[in-house]
Design a protein around this motif. Structure first.
Motif, PDB file in Angstrom:
ATOM      1  N   MET A   1     -33.858  27.225 -40.941  1.00 59.25           N
ATOM      2  CA  MET A   1     -34.265  26.457 -42.096  1.00 59.25           C
ATOM      3  C   MET A   1     -33.247  25.345 -42.368  1.00 59.25           C
ATOM      4  SD  MET A   1     -35.191  27.880 -45.884  1.00 59.25           S
ATOM      5  CE  MET A   1     -33.723  27.476 -46.785  1.00 59.25           C
ATOM      6  N   LEU A   2     -33.744  24.182 -42.729  1.00 59.12           N
ATOM      7  CA  LEU A   2     -32.880  23.036 -42.985  1.00 59.12           C
ATOM      8  C   LEU A   2     -31.998  23.296 -44.204  1.00 59.12           C
ATOM      9  CD1 LEU A   2     -32.121  20.124 -42.195  1.00 59.12           C
ATOM     10  CD2 LEU A   2     -33.890  19.342 -43.768  1.00 59.12           C
ATOM     11  N   GLN A   3     -30.699  23.182 -44.012  1.00 55.95           N
ATOM     12  CA  GLN A   3     -29.775  23.334 -45.131  1.00 55.95           C
ATOM     13  C   GLN A   3     -29.838  22.086 -46.011  1.00 55.95           C
ATOM     14  OE1 GLN A   3     -25.770  24.365 -44.151  1.00 55.95           O
ATOM     15  NE2 GLN A   3     -26.355  26.189 -43.023  1.00 55.95           N
ATOM     16  N   SER A   4     -29.346  22.217 -47.243  1.00 54.91           N
ATOM     17  CA  SER A   4     -29.299  21.064 -48.136  1.00 54.91           C
ATOM     18  C   SER A   4     -28.249  20.082 -47.630  1.00 54.91           C
ATOM     19  CB  SER A   4     -28.952  21.495 -49.555  1.00 54.91           C
ATOM     20  OG  SER A   4     -27.576  21.838 -49.638  1.00 54.91           O
ATOM     21  N   LYS A   5     -28.402  18.829 -48.031  1.00 53.83           N
ATOM     22  CA  LYS A   5     -27.439  17.810 -47.634  1.00 53.83           C
ATOM     23  C   LYS A   5     -26.032  18.200 -48.085  1.00 53.83           C
ATOM     24  CE  LYS A   5     -27.350  13.829 -49.692  1.00 53.83           C
ATOM     25  NZ  LYS A   5     -27.725  12.497 -50.180  1.00 53.83           N
ATOM     26  N   GLN A   6     -25.915  18.737 -49.296  1.00 50.12           N
ATOM     27  CA  GLN A   6     -24.590  19.124 -49.809  1.00 50.12           C
ATOM     28  C   GLN A   6     -23.985  20.253 -48.981  1.00 50.12           C
ATOM     29  OE1 GLN A   6     -22.925  17.343 -52.302  1.00 50.12           O
ATOM     30  NE2 GLN A   6     -21.268  18.483 -51.328  1.00 50.12           N
ATOM     31  N   GLN A   7     -24.803  21.236 -48.596  1.00 51.28           N
ATOM     32  CA  GLN A   7     -24.308  22.338 -47.755  1.00 51.28           C
ATOM     33  C   GLN A   7     -23.807  21.794 -46.413  1.00 51.28           C
ATOM     34  OE1 GLN A   7     -28.033  24.602 -47.945  1.00 51.28           O
ATOM     35  NE2 GLN A   7     -26.877  26.380 -48.667  1.00 51.28           N
ATOM     36  N   ILE A   8     -24.568  20.879 -45.840  1.00 52.48           N
ATOM     37  CA  ILE A   8     -24.180  20.302 -44.551  1.00 52.48           C
ATOM     38  C   ILE A   8     -22.886  19.503 -44.711  1.00 52.48           C
ATOM     39  CG2 ILE A   8     -24.846  18.659 -42.746  1.00 52.48           C
ATOM     40  CD1 ILE A   8     -27.794  19.556 -43.263  1.00 52.48           C
ATOM     41  N   MET A   9     -22.807  18.695 -45.763  1.00 47.39           N
ATOM     42  CA  MET A   9     -21.589  17.910 -45.992  1.00 47.39           C
ATOM     43  C   MET A   9     -20.374  18.814 -46.159  1.00 47.39           C
ATOM     44  SD  MET A   9     -22.782  14.785 -48.462  1.00 47.39           S
ATOM     45  CE  MET A   9     -21.178  14.010 -48.509  1.00 47.39           C
ATOM     46  N   ASP A  10     -20.505  19.872 -46.929  1.00 51.83           N
ATOM     47  CA  ASP A  10     -19.387  20.797 -47.143  1.00 51.83           C
ATOM     48  C   ASP A  10     -18.947  21.429 -45.827  1.00 51.83           C
ATOM     49  OD1 ASP A  10     -19.517  20.208 -49.850  1.00 51.83           O
ATOM     50  OD2 ASP A  10     -20.549  22.078 -50.397  1.00 51.83           O
ATOM     51  N   SER A  11     -19.911  21.840 -45.011  1.00 55.22           N
ATOM     52  CA  SER A  11     -19.611  22.474 -43.730  1.00 55.22           C
ATOM     53  C   SER A  11     -18.914  21.497 -42.782  1.00 55.22           C
ATOM     54  CB  SER A  11     -20.902  22.999 -43.103  1.00 55.22           C
ATOM     55  OG  SER A  11     -20.659  23.458 -41.796  1.00 55.22           O
ATOM     56  N   VAL A  12     -19.447  20.274 -42.702  1.00 56.55           N
ATOM     57  CA  VAL A  12     -18.846  19.276 -41.799  1.00 56.55           C
ATOM     58  C   VAL A  12     -17.435  18.934 -42.271  1.00 56.55           C
ATOM     59  CG1 VAL A  12     -19.005  16.918 -40.916  1.00 56.55           C
ATOM     60  CG2 VAL A  12     -21.065  18.324 -41.051  1.00 56.55           C
ATOM     61  N   GLN A  13     -17.261  18.764 -43.563  1.00 60.97           N
ATOM     62  CA  GLN A  13     -15.930  18.424 -44.082  1.00 60.97           C
ATOM     63  C   GLN A  13     -14.907  19.504 -43.718  1.00 60.97           C
ATOM     64  OE1 GLN A  13     -15.754  17.572 -48.303  1.00 60.97           O
ATOM     65  NE2 GLN A  13     -13.669  16.772 -48.151  1.00 60.97           N
ATOM     66  N   GLN A  14     -15.312  20.765 -43.767  1.00 55.66           N
ATOM     67  CA  GLN A  14     -14.409  21.863 -43.405  1.00 55.66           C
ATOM     68  C   GLN A  14     -14.068  21.851 -41.914  1.00 55.66           C
ATOM     69  OE1 GLN A  14     -16.358  25.412 -44.796  1.00 55.66           O
ATOM     70  NE2 GLN A  14     -15.780  25.067 -46.931  1.00 55.66           N
ATOM     71  N   ALA A  15     -14.974  21.312 -41.089  1.00 56.75           N
ATOM     72  CA  ALA A  15     -14.771  21.300 -39.637  1.00 56.75           C
ATOM     73  C   ALA A  15     -13.874  20.152 -39.168  1.00 56.75           C
ATOM     74  CB  ALA A  15     -16.124  21.220 -38.931  1.00 56.75           C
ATOM     75  N   LEU A  16     -13.601  19.194 -40.058  1.00 55.20           N
ATOM     76  CA  LEU A  16     -12.894  17.974 -39.667  1.00 55.20           C
ATOM     77  C   LEU A  16     -11.553  17.847 -40.376  1.00 55.20           C
ATOM     78  CD1 LEU A  16     -15.852  15.414 -39.818  1.00 55.20           C
ATOM     79  CD2 LEU A  16     -15.010  16.670 -37.822  1.00 55.20           C
ATOM     80  N   SER A  17     -10.660  17.066 -39.786  1.00 55.91           N
ATOM     81  CA  SER A  17      -9.412  16.707 -40.460  1.00 55.91           C
ATOM     82  C   SER A  17      -9.754  15.755 -41.614  1.00 55.91           C
ATOM     83  CB  SER A  17      -8.467  16.006 -39.483  1.00 55.91           C
ATOM     84  OG  SER A  17      -9.002  14.730 -39.128  1.00 55.91           O
ATOM     85  N   ALA A  18      -8.809  15.576 -42.536  1.00 54.89           N
ATOM     86  CA  ALA A  18      -9.031  14.660 -43.659  1.00 54.89           C
ATOM     87  C   ALA A  18      -9.291  13.247 -43.147  1.00 54.89           C
ATOM     88  CB  ALA A  18      -7.824  14.676 -44.597  1.00 54.89           C
ATOM     89  N   LYS A  19      -8.553  12.834 -42.129  1.00 58.32           N
ATOM     90  CA  LYS A  19      -8.725  11.482 -41.569  1.00 58.32           C
ATOM     91  C   LYS A  19     -10.115  11.324 -40.931  1.00 58.32           C
ATOM     92  CE  LYS A  19      -6.575   8.201 -38.432  1.00 58.32           C
ATOM     93  NZ  LYS A  19      -5.643   7.991 -37.329  1.00 58.32           N
ATOM     94  N   ARG A  20     -10.556  12.340 -40.208  1.00 57.17           N
ATOM     95  CA  ARG A  20     -11.867  12.259 -39.550  1.00 57.17           C
ATOM     96  C   ARG A  20     -12.984  12.328 -40.587  1.00 57.17           C
ATOM     97  NH1 ARG A  20     -13.969  10.063 -35.085  1.00 57.17           N
ATOM     98  NH2 ARG A  20     -11.782  10.174 -34.518  1.00 57.17           N
ATOM     99  N   TRP A  21     -12.787  13.069 -41.679  1.00 57.96           N
ATOM    100  CA  TRP A  21     -13.792  13.104 -42.740  1.00 57.96           C
ATOM    101  C   TRP A  21     -13.901  11.727 -43.393  1.00 57.96           C
ATOM    102  CZ3 TRP A  21     -18.058  15.074 -44.050  1.00 57.96           C
ATOM    103  CH2 TRP A  21     -18.558  14.925 -45.345  1.00 57.96           C
ATOM    104  N   LEU A  22     -12.769  11.052 -43.575  1.00 56.81           N
ATOM    105  CA  LEU A  22     -12.779   9.693 -44.127  1.00 56.81           C
ATOM    106  C   LEU A  22     -13.573   8.767 -43.198  1.00 56.81           C
ATOM    107  CD1 LEU A  22     -11.689   8.095 -46.546  1.00 56.81           C
ATOM    108  CD2 LEU A  22      -9.712   7.493 -45.136  1.00 56.81           C
ATOM    109  N   HIS A  23     -13.362   8.914 -41.892  1.00 58.94           N
ATOM    110  CA  HIS A  23     -14.149   8.155 -40.907  1.00 58.94           C
ATOM    111  C   HIS A  23     -15.634   8.473 -41.088  1.00 58.94           C
ATOM    112  CE1 HIS A  23     -15.915   6.972 -37.051  1.00 58.94           C
ATOM    113  NE2 HIS A  23     -16.277   8.228 -36.892  1.00 58.94           N
ATOM    114  N   THR A  24     -15.960   9.744 -41.204  1.00 54.82           N
ATOM    115  CA  THR A  24     -17.359  10.160 -41.339  1.00 54.82           C
ATOM    116  C   THR A  24     -18.000   9.538 -42.579  1.00 54.82           C
ATOM    117  OG1 THR A  24     -17.006  12.203 -40.094  1.00 54.82           O
ATOM    118  CG2 THR A  24     -18.887  12.162 -41.603  1.00 54.82           C
ATOM    119  N   THR A  25     -17.297   9.553 -43.700  1.00 56.22           N
ATOM    120  CA  THR A  25     -17.875   8.962 -44.911  1.00 56.22           C
ATOM    121  C   THR A  25     -18.060   7.456 -44.740  1.00 56.22           C
ATOM    122  OG1 THR A  25     -15.702   8.765 -45.997  1.00 56.22           O
ATOM    123  CG2 THR A  25     -16.982  10.769 -46.439  1.00 56.22           C
TER     124      THR A  25
END
Length: 194
Positions: A1-25
């Motif tokens: 089932m498709l997760q919510s956008k917020q759930q996906i964002m939270d999960s991706v942010q946890q998987a990345l460094s702060a610098k890479r999350w800044l790149h992602t945003t």
């Protein structure tokens, strides 16, 4: 089932460094802007951009194992390890986040290499990844300006610059990248000749 956008964002942010999350945003905001400018679905562009680097910090062995087990672009394993996180990210998008939209999955899959016959969304994610506000390389401001008037031209110039850079480092260029460049050059030349 498709997760919510917020759930996906939270999960991706946890998987990345702060610098890479800044790149992602940065990629997210750029992708939404490009989608609105060129008539793609901004929600799809946002989702692909959020997830595009989710597997970036996986151990190399985990990426390789996932690509082999899931039969995800296995040929990429013969090339630079910097390419491997894209197909691994497709696996995460499907298995963990419930993303089934093939265009979004392909935008994640080809955001590092490009390919011939790229969809509008695939082009947007490739370009957004290349020119997001955190990127700093000679000529990036020209690419940003060009992206506001000519998406295909920006993508073609970016692919050509990437190929030249890789060759200058003595690296073998992934064939899909060369195919993307050649296909796009033909498209751009056909438009310019009409």
């Amino acid at each position: 089932m498709l997760q919510s956008k917020q759930q996906i964002m939270d999960s991706v942010q946890q998987a990345l460094s702060a610098k890479r999350w800044l790149h992602t945003t940065g990629v997210v905001s750029t992708a939404i802007e490009l989608a609105q400018r060129y008539g793609a679905n901004p929600d799809e562009a946002e989702l692909a951009a959020i997830v595009h680097d989710v597997a970036k910090y996986w151990p190399t062995k985990q990426m390789e194992q996932t690509i082999r087990e899931q039969q995800l672009d296995v040929d990429v394993l013969a090339y630079d390890k910097q390419l491997w996180h894209a197909p691994a990210g497709v696996f995460v998008a499907k298995s963990e986040y419930g993303i089934t939209n093939e265009d979004i999955l392909n935008a994640i899959r080809y955001h590092t290499t490009g390919r011939a016959h790229m969809s509008l969304l695939e082009k947007i994610i490739w370009v957004a990844d290349y020119i997001e506000p955190g990127r700093s390389f000679p000529g990036v401001d020209n690419f940003r300006k060009q992206s506001k008037i000519d998406l295909d031209g920006t993508l073609l110039a970016g692919l050509e610059a990437t190929i030249i850079f890789l060759q200058s480092k003595g690296k073998t260029v992934y064939p899909g990248t060369l195919a993307a460049r050649d296909w796009l050059a033909e498209q751009v030349n056909n438009v310019n000749n009409d």
